[in-house]
Write an enzyme that holds these catalytic residues in place. Structure first.
Site, PDB file in Angstrom:
ATOM      1  N   ASN A   1       0.566  -1.155   0.145  1.00  0.00           N
ATOM      2  CA  ASN A   1      -0.133   0.152  -0.206  1.00  0.00           C
ATOM      3  C   ASN A   1       0.970   0.957  -0.211  1.00  0.00           C
ATOM      4  OD1 ASN A   1      -1.928   1.544   0.336  1.00  0.00           O
ATOM      5  ND2 ASN A   1      -2.475   1.292   2.764  1.00  0.00           N
TER       6      ASN A   1
ATOM      7  N   LYS B   1       0.247   4.556  -0.740  1.00  0.00           N
ATOM      8  CA  LYS B   1      -0.494   5.163   0.148  1.00  0.00           C
ATOM      9  C   LYS B   1       0.140   6.578  -0.240  1.00  0.00           C
ATOM     10  CE  LYS B   1      -0.286   3.812   5.036  1.00  0.00           C
ATOM     11  NZ  LYS B   1       0.024   3.640   6.482  1.00  0.00           N
TER      12      LYS B   1
ATOM     13  N   HIS C   1      -9.131   0.584   5.093  1.00  0.00           N
ATOM     14  CA  HIS C   1      -8.114   0.973   5.666  1.00  0.00           C
ATOM     15  C   HIS C   1      -8.501   1.749   7.164  1.00  0.00           C
ATOM     16  CE1 HIS C   1      -4.287   2.797   6.850  1.00  0.00           C
ATOM     17  NE2 HIS C   1      -3.339   1.373   5.592  1.00  0.00           N
TER      18      HIS C   1
ATOM     19  N   GLU D   1      -7.380   3.983   7.679  1.00  0.00           N
ATOM     20  CA  GLU D   1      -6.659   6.009   7.683  1.00  0.00           C
ATOM     21  C   GLU D   1      -8.616   6.634   7.038  1.00  0.00           C
ATOM     22  OE1 GLU D   1      -2.706   5.725   5.819  1.00  0.00           O
ATOM     23  OE2 GLU D   1      -1.997   5.154   7.644  1.00  0.00           O
TER      24      GLU D   1
ATOM     25  N   GLU E   1      -5.519  -5.230  10.513  1.00  0.00           N
ATOM     26  CA  GLU E   1      -4.762  -4.076  10.917  1.00  0.00           C
ATOM     27  C   GLU E   1      -4.895  -3.491  12.024  1.00  0.00           C
ATOM     28  OE1 GLU E   1      -2.449  -2.963   6.909  1.00  0.00           O
ATOM     29  OE2 GLU E   1      -4.185  -1.815   7.423  1.00  0.00           O
TER      30      GLU E   1
ATOM     31  N   GLY F   1       2.532   2.115  10.798  1.00  0.00           N
ATOM     32  CA  GLY F   1       3.487   2.672  10.534  1.00  0.00           C
ATOM     33  C   GLY F   1       3.821   3.163  11.686  1.00  0.00           C
TER      34      GLY F   1
ATOM     35  N   SER G   1       3.630  -2.828  10.762  1.00  0.00           N
ATOM     36  CA  SER G   1       4.694  -2.917  10.610  1.00  0.00           C
ATOM     37  C   SER G   1       5.785  -3.989  10.319  1.00  0.00           C
ATOM     38  CB  SER G   1       5.269  -2.310  11.928  1.00  0.00           C
ATOM     39  OG  SER G   1       4.905  -0.751  11.851  1.00  0.00           O
TER      40      SER G   1
HETATM   41  C1  PEP Z   1      -0.696  -0.102   6.054  1.00  0.00           C
HETATM   42  O1  PEP Z   1      -1.101   0.829   5.900  1.00  0.00           O
HETATM   43  O2  PEP Z   1      -1.565  -0.788   6.214  1.00  0.00           O
HETATM   44  C2  PEP Z   1       0.290  -0.558   6.847  1.00  0.00           C
HETATM   45  C3  PEP Z   1       0.398  -1.416   7.395  1.00  0.00           C
HETATM   46  O3  PEP Z   1       1.679   0.537   6.733  1.00  0.00           O
HETATM   47  P1  PEP Z   1       2.942  -0.396   7.999  1.00  0.00           P
HETATM   48  O4  PEP Z   1       2.888  -1.476   7.243  1.00  0.00           O
HETATM   49  O5  PEP Z   1       3.927   1.136   7.273  1.00  0.00           O
HETATM   50  O6  PEP Z   1       2.424  -0.511   9.537  1.00  0.00           O
END
Ligand code: PEP
Length: 273
Positions: A32, A34, A118, A120, A190, A196, A235
């Site tokens: 992703n 973003k 997601h 966000e 998630e 992040g 992460s």
């Molecule tokens: C995400 O935004 O779906 C995500 C898992 O981000 P990160 O890997 O940076 O934690």
């Protein structure tokens, strides 16, 4: 029925209907991107990932660039095993919805998958559980594979509400698409506190939630919950991917930060071997 009574009910049901955790599911690693990069850097990243893939990885690989770069990235990976996905999709097929992009428009660009719900989108753009359900249906109607994101906040984990929150998020999607369509989804667990932040759910913590999600899907009517892909996101990096991906119910990853560096993303793909 209270939500905890309902959670107890489906967990009890699941004990008698547990899907095979070792079903031969092929992993999916999805990046992703973003709101990052330019057309030029996006194409270069896609090309570097395509070139770095070996045939030995037991996974499908998906890149999810920003909308304006979808077509260029799809062209860059044509003829390779990489697929292209979008980061969101409208619920409606057409109409007065300024700023939205429909699933048919995405399909025309060569998109096969789309991320929906997601955290966000939920926290920064106010997408409700019902919105996520409607967008998931929009994707299915155009033949795209929705990657439905679910996950709890730190506060919800601390108050012991992980199962309840995830069951509520999944139920909204089931209500929108119908039980018969559940097994067309990919689900991404998630934990919001891990996205992040550099914090990762431990393999045991993640596996417990993945098993719960598969249980919920089975009881909710997914005919082949044992074959459904449930990805982990939060992460994930080359250094922690192998342990997470080795868990029985973790079928791949949704990768944010590490998907922007070809070497890191490839390192995660290699962890699925
Ligand atoms: C995400 O935004 O779906 C995500 C898992 O981000 P990160 O890997 O940076 O934690």
């Amino acid at each position: 029925m209270t939500s905890s009574a309902s959670a107890r009910k489906w967990l009890a049901l699941f004990k008698t209907r547990r899907p095979d955790p070792m079903s031969d599911r092929r992993s999916l690693i999805a990046g992703n991107w973003k709101l990052n990069g330019t057309r030029e850097t996006g194409v270069a990243l896609a090309e570097a990932i395509a070139q770095g893939m070996s045939t030995s990885e037991r996974c499908d690989v998906l890149l999810c660039p920003p909308f304006p770069y979808l077509e260029a990235v799809a062209k860059a990976v044509e003829g390779t095993r990489l697929k292209v996905g979008a980061q969101n999709v409208a619920a409606a097929a057409s109409g007065a919805y300024t700023g939205e992009v429909s699933a048919h428009m995405l399909a025309e660009l060569g998109v096969s998958h789309v991320i929906v719900g997601h955290s966000e989108r939920r926290s920064l753009f106010g997408e409700s559980d019902a919105d996520v359900g409607a967008r998931t249906l929009g994707a299915l109607d155009a033949g795209l594979v929705p990657i439905v994101c679910v996950g709890e906040t730190q506060a919800e984990r601390e108050s012991g509400d992980v199962d309840t929150v995830i069951a509520r998020q999944l139920a909204a999607v089931r209500d929108a698409v119908g039980a018969d369509s559940l097994d067309k989804l990919v689900v991404a667990y998630e934990p919001v506190w891990a996205i992040g932040t550099g914090l990762t759910a431990s393999p045991d913590q993640a596996q417990a939630v993945h098993a719960m999600i598969r249980a919920w899907l089975a009881v909710a009517g997914a005919g082949s919950a044992g074959d459904m892909l449930i990805l982990y996101g939060g992460s994930m990096k080359p250094g922690n991917a192998a342990e997470l991906l080795a868990q029985a119910d973790i079928d791949g990853g949704l990768i944010g930060g590490a998907s922007l560096v070809a070497e890191d993303f490839l390192g995660i793909c290699q962890a699925t071997v």
